[in-house]
Design an enzyme around this catalytic site. Structure first.
Site, PDB file in Angstrom:
ATOM      1  N   CYS A 156      12.785  43.235 -16.311  1.00 20.94           N
ATOM      2  CA  CYS A 156      13.934  43.467 -15.426  1.00 20.94           C
ATOM      3  C   CYS A 156      13.562  44.309 -14.214  1.00 20.94           C
ATOM      4  O   CYS A 156      13.849  43.933 -13.072  1.00 20.94           O
ATOM      5  CB  CYS A 156      15.069  44.113 -16.216  1.00 20.94           C
ATOM      6  SG  CYS A 156      15.835  42.956 -17.363  1.00 20.94           S
ATOM      7  N   HIS A 157      12.917  45.455 -14.454  1.00 22.09           N
ATOM      8  CA  HIS A 157      12.551  46.315 -13.327  1.00 22.09           C
ATOM      9  C   HIS A 157      11.146  46.879 -13.464  1.00 22.09           C
ATOM     10  O   HIS A 157      10.797  47.867 -12.822  1.00 22.09           O
ATOM     11  CB  HIS A 157      13.559  47.463 -13.170  1.00 22.09           C
ATOM     12  CG  HIS A 157      14.990  47.020 -13.230  1.00 22.09           C
ATOM     13  ND1 HIS A 157      15.740  47.070 -14.384  1.00 22.09           N
ATOM     14  CD2 HIS A 157      15.786  46.462 -12.283  1.00 22.09           C
ATOM     15  CE1 HIS A 157      16.940  46.570 -14.151  1.00 22.09           C
ATOM     16  NE2 HIS A 157      17.008  46.196 -12.900  1.00 22.09           N
ATOM     17  N   GLY A 158      10.353  46.290 -14.353  1.00 20.53           N
ATOM     18  CA  GLY A 158       8.931  46.618 -14.392  1.00 20.53           C
ATOM     19  C   GLY A 158       8.503  47.831 -15.194  1.00 20.53           C
ATOM     20  O   GLY A 158       7.401  48.329 -14.991  1.00 20.53           O
TER      21      GLY A 158
END
Ligand code: FES
Length: 194
Positions: A156-158
């Site tokens: 999703c955001h690393g």
């Protein structure tokens, strides 16, 4: 790795995971429904009933997922190399001692586990709750190359976590993955009871 190789590796993992699931529940069963039968009823699950799983079929280095209180619980059978590599990433972690994270007291150690070779961890990213993916390949080019010793990657955001669920510094997730209460008796894992 070429795309075709990537697909093959992915497919092999799925097959291995399926084999592990079948091995865990017995010959002749259809993997998914039979694994489901280890789970409590919906009513019992809502009340927080423990989940029992035979983990004897998990291959070295592989992961299965069970469900507890509506959350995925990742169960990884770590190899000796995976356990040894945990100390190599310590300088890159945000909370290597798990001081801020959620885990039972008996898992507040470097391997964050009862048995070093078995990791039991919630598969819920501590940023916004996505499910991280299992990325055990040492040196994965897309995850830091030589600095990557295997772990979990949240798409999703690393956010990045090591193979004990400890979060890397400088990613959105604030805390290590949570560890539920569990116990292991012989090859039987019970999540939700100590
Ligand atoms: S939810 Fe995992 S990084 Fe945002």
């Amino acid at each position: 790795m070429s795309h075709a190789e990537g697909v093959n590796v992915k497919r092999r993992r799925v097959l291995i995971a399926s084999t592990a699931a079948v091995g865990a529940v017995g010959v002749g069963a259809i993997a998914t429904p039979f694994v489901r039968s280890w789970y409590p009823s919906a009513k019992a699950e809502a009340a927080g009933a423990a989940v029992v799983q035979d983990i004897s079929g998990i291959e070295n280095g592989q992961m299965i997922t069970v469900k507890y209180r509506g959350k995925p619980i990742f169960v990884v059978k770590r190899t000796d190399e995976m356990v040894a590599n945990l100390s190599k990433v310590t300088p890159k972690l945000s909370d290597p001692e798990s001081a801020k994270s959620v885990q039972p007291e008996y898992c507040k150690n470097e391997t964050r586990s009862i048995k070093p070779e078995i990791l039991v961890v919630e598969g819920v990213c501590t940023h916004l709750g996505c499910a991280p993916t299992f990325r055990p390949e040492v040196g994965a080019a897309d995850l830091g190359g030589a600095d990557w010793f295997g772990g979990f990657f949240c798409p999703c955001h690393g956010s990045l976590y090591d193979l004990s669920g400890r979060v890397y510094s400088g990613v959105p997730a604030p805390n290590n993955l949570s560890i539920p209460e569990y116990k292991i008796e012989d090859t039987i894992l019970t999540v939700g009871e100590s």
